[in-house]
Design an enzyme around this catalytic site. Structure first.
Site, PDB file in Angstrom:
ATOM      1  N   SER A  83       0.845  -1.278   0.008  1.00 51.64           N
ATOM      2  CA  SER A  83       0.014  -0.067  -0.223  1.00 51.64           C
ATOM      3  C   SER A  83       0.906   1.444   0.055  1.00 51.64           C
ATOM      4  O   SER A  83       1.947   1.053   0.404  1.00 51.64           O
ATOM      5  CB  SER A  83      -0.843  -0.013   1.191  1.00 51.64           C
ATOM      6  OG  SER A  83      -1.572  -0.964   1.377  1.00 51.64           O
TER       7      SER A  83
HETATM    8  N1  SAH Z   1      -0.536  -4.530   3.703  1.00 60.08           N
HETATM    9  C1  SAH Z   1       0.041  -5.068   2.937  1.00 60.08           C
HETATM   10  C2  SAH Z   1      -0.901  -5.460   1.610  1.00 60.08           C
HETATM   11  C3  SAH Z   1      -0.454  -6.457   0.482  1.00 60.08           C
HETATM   12  S1  SAH Z   1      -1.573  -6.386  -0.619  1.00 60.08           S
HETATM   13  C4  SAH Z   1       1.287  -4.525   2.469  1.00 60.08           C
HETATM   14  O1  SAH Z   1       1.205  -3.105   2.330  1.00 60.08           O
HETATM   15  O2  SAH Z   1       2.429  -5.038   2.167  1.00 60.08           O
HETATM   16  C5  SAH Z   1      -2.926  -7.500   0.156  1.00 60.08           C
HETATM   17  C6  SAH Z   1      -2.264  -8.837   0.228  1.00 60.08           C
HETATM   18  O3  SAH Z   1      -3.564  -9.847   0.893  1.00 60.08           O
HETATM   19  C7  SAH Z   1      -1.623  -9.577  -0.712  1.00 60.08           C
HETATM   20  O4  SAH Z   1      -0.380  -9.872  -0.136  1.00 60.08           O
HETATM   21  C8  SAH Z   1      -2.564 -10.864  -0.963  1.00 60.08           C
HETATM   22  O5  SAH Z   1      -1.578 -11.751  -1.204  1.00 60.08           O
HETATM   23  C9  SAH Z   1      -3.280 -11.027   0.392  1.00 60.08           C
HETATM   24  N2  SAH Z   1      -4.572 -11.783   0.397  1.00 60.08           N
HETATM   25  C10 SAH Z   1      -5.715 -11.642  -0.514  1.00 60.08           C
HETATM   26  N3  SAH Z   1      -6.562 -12.464  -0.126  1.00 60.08           N
HETATM   27  C11 SAH Z   1      -6.099 -13.066   0.912  1.00 60.08           C
HETATM   28  C12 SAH Z   1      -6.828 -14.155   1.578  1.00 60.08           C
HETATM   29  N4  SAH Z   1      -7.865 -14.745   1.446  1.00 60.08           N
HETATM   30  N5  SAH Z   1      -6.037 -14.536   2.607  1.00 60.08           N
HETATM   31  C13 SAH Z   1      -4.814 -13.985   2.883  1.00 60.08           C
HETATM   32  N6  SAH Z   1      -4.160 -13.148   2.125  1.00 60.08           N
HETATM   33  C14 SAH Z   1      -4.853 -12.567   1.293  1.00 60.08           C
END
Ligand code: SAH
Length: 248
Positions: A83
Site C-alpha cells: 500500500s
Molecule cells: N498490507 C500489505 C498489503 C499487501 S496487498 C502491504 O502493504 O504490504 C494485499 C495482500 O492480501 C496480498 O499480499 C495478498 O496476497 C493478500 N491476500 C489476498 N487475499 C487473501 C486471503 N484470502 N488470505 C490471506 N491473504 C490474502
C-alpha cells in the site's frame, strides 16, 4: 493497491521526488523525510505513529527497483501490492487507540510485512502482532524483510508472527484481537473477523469490488457492532489464492 486522495498522491509524489533529489543522504533520511511530509499534510497526527514509521524503514519492504519513499502503491509480485505510505499512515492512525502496549493485533493480507512490523512496535513485546498471508512466497520474503528491520527482536521473542493461511478465516488461535487490519478488499465483512474482534476493539477493512470503502468497524463493550465509512479506496481483492494468481 489503492487510489485514494489522488490529488494528494500526485502532489506528494512530485514533492517527494524533489526532496529525494535534495537528499543525498541515506535511506533512513529519506524514510524520515517521507514521514515528515505525511505529518505536514496532516495524514500523520500522532507522535507515536510518526515514531513507528520512522523506526521501520519502508525501504526494507519494497522489492529492488521500486521507489519505497514515493506516496504510491508498488507491485510486490503475485498480483499484490504494498500500500501507499499515506494508506499505511491512515490505518495506523485509525487503529492507534487499539494498538496500545500489550494489545493484540491481526493483520490480514500482510503482504510485505511492513504494517505488521509497525503494529508489532506499537503493541510492544508484551503484546502480540499476527500477520496472515495466503501466498507462501510472500510469507517467506516478509519474514526476511522483518529480520532486517527494527521489529526483528519481536520475531525472535514470538510477539510477532506471520502465518500462511486464508485470512478470511482470521487466526482463531490468538483471538480475540483489540485491532484487526485487512489489507485487501472483501466483498463483505467476513463473519469470522467480526467474531475474532474483542469487545471494545476496532477493525479497519476495505469493502467492495469496483467501488470500495474503507470501513471502520467498532465492537462496543456490550458486543454490539457499528460500521462507518472512512474514505473511498482501491485495494486488491481479498479472495482465494487461485483467483488471485490467475486474475490476469
Ligand atoms: N498490507 C500489505 C498489503 C499487501 S496487498 C502491504 O502493504 O504490504 C494485499 C495482500 O492480501 C496480498 O499480499 C495478498 O496476497 C493478500 N491476500 C489476498 N487475499 C487473501 C486471503 N484470502 N488470505 C490471506 N491473504 C490474502
Amino acid at each position: 493497491m489503492e487510489v485514494v486522495r489522488s490529488i494528494f498522491s500526485c502532489w506528494f509524489s512530485s514533492s517527494s521526488r524533489r526532496s529525494n533529489r535534495l537528499w543525498s543522504s541515506g535511506a533512513s533520511d529519506k524514510n524520515k523525510a517521507m514521514v515528515e511530509q505525511l505529518q505536514r499534510y496532516g495524514v500523520i497526527k500522532s507522535t507515536k505513529v510518526a515514531e513507528v514509521m520512522e523506526t521501520i524503514d519502508r525501504g526494507l519492504f519494497v522489492p529492488p527497483g521500486g521507489s519505497p519513499y514515493f506516496d504510491s502503491p508498488m507491485s510486490i509480485g503475485y498480483n499484490a501490492t504494498i500500500s501507499a505510505p499515506h494508506m499505511h499512515a491512515a490505518c495506523l492512525e485509525l487503529l492507534e487507540d487499539h494498538l496500545q502496549p500489550g494489545m493484540r493485533v491481526l493483520d490480514v493480507g500482510s503482504g510485505t510485512g511492513y504494517l505488521t512490523a509497525c503494529f508489532a512496535l506499537m503493541v510492544g513485546p508484551e503484546g502480540r502482532a499476527v500477520g496472515v498471508e495466503h501466498i507462501p512466497e510472500l510469507v517467506a520474503s516478509s519474514t526476511e524483510n522483518i529480520k532486517k528491520s527494527a521489529a526483528a527482536p519481536q520475531l525472535d521473542d514470538g510477539s510477532l508472527s506471520i502465518h500462511i493461511a486464508d485470512g478470511r478465516e482470521g487466526w482463531p488461535e490468538l483471538a480475540p484481537y483489540d485491532s484487526i487490519h485487512v489489507g485487501a478488499a472483501a466483498p463483505q465483512i467476513p463473519e469470522a473477523l467480526i467474531e475474532q474482534l474483542k469487545p471494545g476493539g476496532r477493525m479497519v477493512i476495505p469493502v467492495g469490488t469496483v467501488f470500495q470503502e474503507l470501513k471502520v468497524v467498532d465492537k462496543k463493550p456490550d458486543g454490539s457492532v457499528s460500521v462507518r465509512d472512512e474514505t473511498s479506496v482501491r485495494y486488491v481483492p481479498l479472495t482465494s489464492k487461485d483467483a488471485q494468481l490467475h486474475s490476469d
